[in-house]
Design a protein around this motif. Sequence first.
Motif, short mmCIF file in Angstrom:
data_model
loop_
_atom_site.label_atom_id
_atom_site.label_comp_id
_atom_site.label_asym_id
_atom_site.label_seq_id
_atom_site.Cartn_x
_atom_site.Cartn_y
_atom_site.Cartn_z
N LEU A 96 -0.38 13.71 -7.06
CA LEU A 96 -1.40 12.84 -6.50
C LEU A 96 -2.34 12.33 -7.58
O LEU A 96 -2.76 11.16 -7.56
CB LEU A 96 -2.20 13.58 -5.42
CG LEU A 96 -1.47 13.85 -4.11
CD1 LEU A 96 -2.33 14.72 -3.20
CD2 LEU A 96 -1.12 12.55 -3.40
N PHE A 97 -2.68 13.19 -8.54
CA PHE A 97 -3.59 12.77 -9.61
C PHE A 97 -2.89 11.86 -10.61
O PHE A 97 -3.53 11.02 -11.22
CB PHE A 97 -4.18 13.99 -10.32
CG PHE A 97 -5.37 14.58 -9.63
CD1 PHE A 97 -6.64 14.08 -9.86
CD2 PHE A 97 -5.22 15.60 -8.71
CE1 PHE A 97 -7.75 14.60 -9.20
CE2 PHE A 97 -6.31 16.13 -8.04
CZ PHE A 97 -7.58 15.64 -8.29
N ARG A 98 -1.57 12.03 -10.75
CA ARG A 98 -0.83 11.13 -11.65
C ARG A 98 -0.71 9.74 -11.05
O ARG A 98 -0.84 8.74 -11.76
CB ARG A 98 0.56 11.70 -11.94
CG ARG A 98 0.59 12.85 -12.92
CD ARG A 98 2.00 13.05 -13.48
NE ARG A 98 3.00 13.20 -12.44
CZ ARG A 98 3.36 14.36 -11.90
NH1 ARG A 98 2.77 15.48 -12.31
NH2 ARG A 98 4.29 14.42 -10.95
N GLU A 99 -0.44 9.67 -9.75
CA GLU A 99 -0.27 8.38 -9.07
C GLU A 99 -1.08 8.39 -7.77
O GLU A 99 -0.53 8.64 -6.70
CB GLU A 99 1.21 8.13 -8.78
CG GLU A 99 2.09 8.08 -10.02
CD GLU A 99 3.55 7.85 -9.67
OE1 GLU A 99 3.82 7.46 -8.53
OE2 GLU A 99 4.40 8.08 -10.54
N PRO A 100 -2.38 8.12 -7.85
CA PRO A 100 -3.22 8.15 -6.63
C PRO A 100 -2.74 7.13 -5.60
O PRO A 100 -2.60 5.94 -5.90
CB PRO A 100 -4.61 7.78 -7.16
CG PRO A 100 -4.57 8.13 -8.62
CD PRO A 100 -3.17 7.85 -9.06
N PRO A 101 -2.48 7.57 -4.38
CA PRO A 101 -2.03 6.65 -3.32
C PRO A 101 -3.22 5.96 -2.65
O PRO A 101 -4.39 6.26 -2.95
CB PRO A 101 -1.31 7.58 -2.34
CG PRO A 101 -2.05 8.87 -2.47
CD PRO A 101 -2.48 8.97 -3.92
N ASP A 102 -2.93 5.05 -1.74
CA ASP A 102 -3.98 4.37 -0.99
C ASP A 102 -4.44 5.18 0.21
O ASP A 102 -5.58 5.02 0.67
CB ASP A 102 -3.48 3.00 -0.52
CG ASP A 102 -3.11 2.11 -1.69
OD1 ASP A 102 -4.02 1.70 -2.43
OD2 ASP A 102 -1.91 1.83 -1.88
N LEU A 103 -3.56 6.04 0.74
CA LEU A 103 -3.90 6.87 1.89
C LEU A 103 -3.07 8.14 1.84
O LEU A 103 -1.90 8.12 1.41
CB LEU A 103 -3.63 6.11 3.20
CG LEU A 103 -3.96 6.82 4.52
CD1 LEU A 103 -4.51 5.81 5.54
CD2 LEU A 103 -2.71 7.50 5.10
N ILE A 104 -3.67 9.26 2.27
CA ILE A 104 -2.99 10.56 2.25
C ILE A 104 -2.94 11.13 3.66
O ILE A 104 -3.97 11.21 4.35
CB ILE A 104 -3.72 11.55 1.32
CG1 ILE A 104 -3.74 11.02 -0.12
CG2 ILE A 104 -3.05 12.93 1.37
CD1 ILE A 104 -4.61 11.83 -1.06
N LEU A 105 -1.74 11.51 4.09
CA LEU A 105 -1.55 12.28 5.33
C LEU A 105 -1.33 13.72 4.92
O LEU A 105 -0.43 14.01 4.11
CB LEU A 105 -0.34 11.76 6.11
CG LEU A 105 -0.38 10.29 6.56
CD1 LEU A 105 1.00 9.86 7.06
CD2 LEU A 105 -1.42 10.09 7.64
N PRO B 188 0.83 -1.21 0.00
CA PRO B 188 0.00 0.00 0.00
C PRO B 188 0.86 1.26 0.00
O PRO B 188 1.90 1.33 0.65
CB PRO B 188 -0.80 -0.12 1.30
CG PRO B 188 -0.77 -1.58 1.64
CD PRO B 188 0.55 -2.09 1.14
N GLN B 189 0.40 2.27 -0.75
CA GLN B 189 1.15 3.51 -0.91
C GLN B 189 0.56 4.60 0.00
O GLN B 189 -0.64 4.86 -0.03
CB GLN B 189 1.09 3.99 -2.36
CG GLN B 189 1.65 5.38 -2.60
CD GLN B 189 3.16 5.43 -2.49
OE1 GLN B 189 3.85 4.55 -3.00
NE2 GLN B 189 3.69 6.44 -1.83
N VAL B 190 1.41 5.21 0.82
CA VAL B 190 1.01 6.31 1.68
C VAL B 190 1.80 7.54 1.28
O VAL B 190 3.03 7.48 1.13
CB VAL B 190 1.27 5.98 3.17
CG1 VAL B 190 0.93 7.18 4.06
CG2 VAL B 190 0.47 4.76 3.60
N VAL B 191 1.11 8.67 1.08
CA VAL B 191 1.76 9.94 0.76
C VAL B 191 1.55 10.91 1.92
O VAL B 191 0.43 11.07 2.41
CB VAL B 191 1.20 10.55 -0.54
CG1 VAL B 191 1.66 11.99 -0.70
CG2 VAL B 191 1.66 9.73 -1.74
#
Length: 427
Positions: free
Chosen positions: A335-344, A296-299
Amino acid sequence: MQGTLNEIDIRSILQLIELGQRTGELFVEAHSGLTNTALAESNRSLLSSGGFGYPSPAPQPDERFWLVFAIDGRIVYAADRSNNNLLRLRDYLRFYQVESALDSTQVPLPSANPLEYACLWGLMENRILTPARARNIIKNTIEETLFDLFNLPQGTFNFEMGPALAPHLTSLEISPLTAKIVKQVQQWKQFYPLIQSPNQCPVVTDRDRLQQILPETTLANLESWADGKTSLRQFSRYFNRELLAVSGAIYPYIQQGWIQMSDGCDGMPTAASEADPFGIAPLLVPSEQEPHQRAPQVVCLDDDTTIGKTVEYMLVPKGYRASALCDPIEALSQLFREPPDLILCDLAMPNLDGYEICAMLRNSKTFRGTPIIILTGKEGFIDRVRARQVGATDYLTKPFGEEELLMLVEKYIGLPEIAPPPVLPSE
């Protein structure tokens, strides 16, 4: 909300559930013999009994029942309640070679959840099934159920608001899901009348002709499976492939009359080789390296680079992918190019604050279901309320510890399926 499918179709019902962000159960009956009052009473009896018990009155042979569970306008689970068994789940577990574990899985009794769903959780708790594999099974069962419902010509339905199915492992947005199923139904109709039901079983009827075009090993595997006892739907479950792909692979042979479809399936697997008889590349993900089991990707969006690095050091060793973004304007584009699974997202930033960013993201369909956690150093109640008003999922007060961060991340996107990387991110 209740009525007949002559008045409103399943797709429209699901759209109403989504627009109203409703939580509850949609009960659908293929047989129209029950009145709406009796249907509602049967549904309440069914839900209160737990397990896969039949509603009252007892169903006739031509009756079928389905349940679709929704939470806040998203689908979290769906089941065919017509049969009091776990054959569907056993079929899906066969792909992961753990179907035998179902016989010894302990399920808390009485269980408020459907038996199949409770068994899935039991398998995860016993570490027989990983969360990612369980989510994949749930996704497949939801799509399978909706495919049947979208092919349903008539019936009755009842949507009853109620407590959420708990715990829930995943949730699917209704609009893109229904669009996908509608397309599948349209493609499926191209096989008619040679293939009329996913429950039909292929059987080889002209081995000599098939032998001229298929390798001997492929033909032997095909004969082992296509013996009139294993349905197309079971093929798709066993090999973790879409029903349309399986049906399309053998359709040319059916057109030639070399394979015929039988209605005499007994629902039990044959003792055939596990090899793929059709040679279709997997359309769903069978291995740990495939996309659906990626970490999972978190930004973390924070103008303080120290916070971003701290998040990376806390999450990366646990198996998550994590990245830090400092500029809110540039961050939106990424963010729109590579949507993550969760954003902080930090609350106080130059140019755009956390409230504005959260509101902008929520206005996009891409991020409508993405968990957004606001980072703030403030303890004020007003800040928390305002964060909720613009669509924030939760908040985390700075400074925060590793345990606090991990608890929130696991709550909203679960544990990573793949092993954590051996090294920390570089400076």
